[in-house]
Write a protein that holds these residues in place. Structure first.
Motif, PDB file in Angstrom:
ATOM      1  N   ARG A 189       0.832  -1.206   0.000  1.00  0.00           N
ATOM      2  CA  ARG A 189       0.000   0.000   0.000  1.00  0.00           C
ATOM      3  C   ARG A 189       0.868   1.258   0.000  1.00  0.00           C
ATOM      4  O   ARG A 189       0.579   2.229  -0.721  1.00  0.00           O
ATOM      5  CB  ARG A 189      -0.907  -0.002   1.236  1.00  0.00           C
ATOM      6  N   ILE A 190       1.929   1.281   0.801  1.00  0.00           N
ATOM      7  CA  ILE A 190       2.833   2.433   0.839  1.00  0.00           C
ATOM      8  C   ILE A 190       3.450   2.655  -0.535  1.00  0.00           C
ATOM      9  O   ILE A 190       3.523   3.793  -1.027  1.00  0.00           O
ATOM     10  CB  ILE A 190       3.928   2.218   1.903  1.00  0.00           C
ATOM     11  N   TYR A 206      11.696  -1.624  -0.384  1.00  0.00           N
ATOM     12  CA  TYR A 206      12.422  -0.536   0.277  1.00  0.00           C
ATOM     13  C   TYR A 206      11.868  -0.279   1.682  1.00  0.00           C
ATOM     14  O   TYR A 206      12.509   0.388   2.488  1.00  0.00           O
ATOM     15  CB  TYR A 206      12.324   0.756  -0.539  1.00  0.00           C
ATOM     16  N   VAL A 207      10.671  -0.787   1.954  1.00  0.00           N
ATOM     17  CA  VAL A 207      10.033  -0.600   3.267  1.00  0.00           C
ATOM     18  C   VAL A 207      10.394  -1.778   4.160  1.00  0.00           C
ATOM     19  O   VAL A 207      10.259  -2.940   3.770  1.00  0.00           O
ATOM     20  CB  VAL A 207       8.494  -0.503   3.132  1.00  0.00           C
ATOM     21  N   ILE A 226      12.450   3.188   6.045  1.00  0.00           N
ATOM     22  CA  ILE A 226      12.896   3.043   4.666  1.00  0.00           C
ATOM     23  C   ILE A 226      14.368   2.645   4.710  1.00  0.00           C
ATOM     24  O   ILE A 226      15.146   3.194   5.484  1.00  0.00           O
ATOM     25  CB  ILE A 226      12.729   4.361   3.874  1.00  0.00           C
ATOM     26  N   LYS A 227      14.736   1.658   3.911  1.00  0.00           N
ATOM     27  CA  LYS A 227      16.120   1.188   3.915  1.00  0.00           C
ATOM     28  C   LYS A 227      17.080   2.362   3.745  1.00  0.00           C
ATOM     29  O   LYS A 227      16.867   3.221   2.881  1.00  0.00           O
ATOM     30  CB  LYS A 227      16.339   0.172   2.796  1.00  0.00           C
ATOM     31  N   VAL A 233      17.059   8.082  -6.706  1.00  0.00           N
ATOM     32  CA  VAL A 233      16.070   8.033  -7.796  1.00  0.00           C
ATOM     33  C   VAL A 233      14.720   7.544  -7.285  1.00  0.00           C
ATOM     34  O   VAL A 233      13.678   7.889  -7.845  1.00  0.00           O
ATOM     35  CB  VAL A 233      16.558   7.131  -8.953  1.00  0.00           C
ATOM     36  N   ALA A 234      14.728   6.721  -6.220  1.00  0.00           N
ATOM     37  CA  ALA A 234      13.473   6.213  -5.669  1.00  0.00           C
ATOM     38  C   ALA A 234      12.755   7.263  -4.840  1.00  0.00           C
ATOM     39  O   ALA A 234      11.569   7.105  -4.518  1.00  0.00           O
ATOM     40  CB  ALA A 234      13.728   4.970  -4.821  1.00  0.00           C
ATOM     41  N   LYS A 235      13.448   8.337  -4.475  1.00  0.00           N
ATOM     42  CA  LYS A 235      12.859   9.390  -3.645  1.00  0.00           C
ATOM     43  C   LYS A 235      12.547  10.644  -4.459  1.00  0.00           C
ATOM     44  O   LYS A 235      12.351  11.715  -3.902  1.00  0.00           O
ATOM     45  CB  LYS A 235      13.813   9.742  -2.503  1.00  0.00           C
ATOM     46  N   LYS A 236      12.492  10.489  -5.769  1.00  0.00           N
ATOM     47  CA  LYS A 236      12.284  11.637  -6.650  1.00  0.00           C
ATOM     48  C   LYS A 236      10.962  11.484  -7.402  1.00  0.00           C
ATOM     49  O   LYS A 236      10.607  10.387  -7.833  1.00  0.00           O
ATOM     50  CB  LYS A 236      13.440  11.729  -7.650  1.00  0.00           C
TER      51      LYS A 236
END
Length: 350
Positions: A189-190, A206-207, A226-227, A233-236
């Motif tokens: 869900r996240i 990543y969670v 979060i790892k 790139v995953a946070k953009k």
């Protein structure tokens, strides 16, 4: 008669083997566990353990009897082989190795449901080559969720704020039983909520969850993190750049043509044979140039294109615009048309 028939079945079994007749679940529960919960666990485990015994009527495995009654077939395609396949059923043989494997699976299942410290013993009771499995479960109280904490390390970035906002609709509720499947659903869900906000490269793995079951009796504190090694790139947030629709994809006759592109509402449509109205694709595709990526728009667009019934295959691809600081995605839809169907009538005149 049933007893004699059962004996005739066991005599046909391979030497040293016994016919498996099913499993018995014995629950030795903690006094604090409700009777209804004990019954639920017992029913769940009865459905969970494998293998399932042969089909039987009043304990008589009649389909195994039919499996052996005609004798061993000499040919793979003869009447005996057909009869055995159609009406018979090969015997399910008892196995201590399977019992041991089931014990591990039962412990894992109950642990995932929050019944920590629960232990299981398995035994095989064999009488006259008819064997049943007996599982004795020492059931301990189920742990409940207590505190649920999202660890953002005071992250005030766009990603940190989006993560905090996504947590408002969490599936983890204080007082509910601990359940591993619920944790997996929460992780998915996240990921989906973040992808709806444009975080295209974010993945559910990543969670991570940290569970503390030691500080409080029969309660679990959950920390969501979060790892630390997740790439930036995953946070953009990513935005849609160009949108391309390629009709007649895979048709070499069309691919060899120099396709003249048509632009409609910012969508490039390559339809060299002019089979489709551009408005059809503009209405179906939810993405537009400059808007952020959204997995919801992606699902809707694919569903609409498939529901047009014009295309046998619909393939979707996103490509990162090659630039060092790029946060832009090009979108491609590759469409393979359905084969045209034709009807021919023959009129006979006498």
């Amino acid at each position: 008669m049933l007893l004699l028939a059962s004996c005739s079945v066991t005599k046909k079994l391979p030497a040293g083997e016994s016919l498996y007749t099913g499993a018995e679940i014995k629950i030795k529960a903690d006094s604090s566990i409700k009777k209804s919960e004990i019954e639920r666990v017992s029913t769940e485990l009865a459905e969970f353990v494998r293998p399932k015994p042969n089909t039987a009527i009043m304990g008589f495995p009649y389909r195994v009897w039919l499996y052996y009654v005609m004798g061993e077939p000499r040919k793979t395609k003869g009447f005996r082989s057909w009869f055995r396949r159609k009406f018979g059923e090969p015997p399910v043989l008892a196995s201590r190795g399977v019992i041991n494997a089931n014990v591990k699976q039962i412990n894992a299942l109950l642990n995932n449901e929050g019944f920590f410290r629960t232990t299981t013993l398995g035994d095989l009771v064999d009488q006259k080559r008819l064997a049943k499995a007996v599982y004795t479960v020492n059931l301990k109280p189920q742990y409940l969720l207590d505190s649920i904490h999202l660890e953002t390390y005071a992250d005030t970035s766009v990603f940190g704020k989006a993560l905090v906002n996504a947590q408002k609709r969490t599936l983890l509720v204080r007082g509910n039983p601990y359940n591993y499947e619920t944790l997996l659903a929460e992780r998915n869900r996240i990921e989906r909520e973040l992808k709806q906000r444009g975080f295209y490269y974010f993945r559910p793995d990543y969670v991570i969850f940290k569970a503390d079951s030691m500080s409080k009796k029969n309660k679990v504190d959950i920390t969501i993190e979060i790892k630390p090694d997740v790439a930036q790139v995953a946070k953009k947030i990513y935005y849609i750049n160009d949108i391309h629709v390629i009709t007649d994809y895979g048709d070499t006759r069309v691919d060899n043509l120099k396709a003249s592109s048509v632009y409609y509402q910012g969508i490039e449509i390559q339809d060299p044979l002019h089979k489709y109205r551009p408005k059809v694709f503009a209405d179906a595709i939810g993405f537009r140039h400059g808007r952020n990526y959204s997995c919801r728009f992606q699902d809707i667009s694919l569903s609409r294109l498939i529901n047009l019934k014009n295309f046998k295959f619909v393939k979707n691809k996103f490509e990162l615009v090659t630039r060092s600081d790029s946060a832009l995605l090009d979108v491609y839809y590759y469409l393979t048309p359905q084969k045209h169907k034709s009807l021919m009538f023959l009129l006979l005149v006498s």
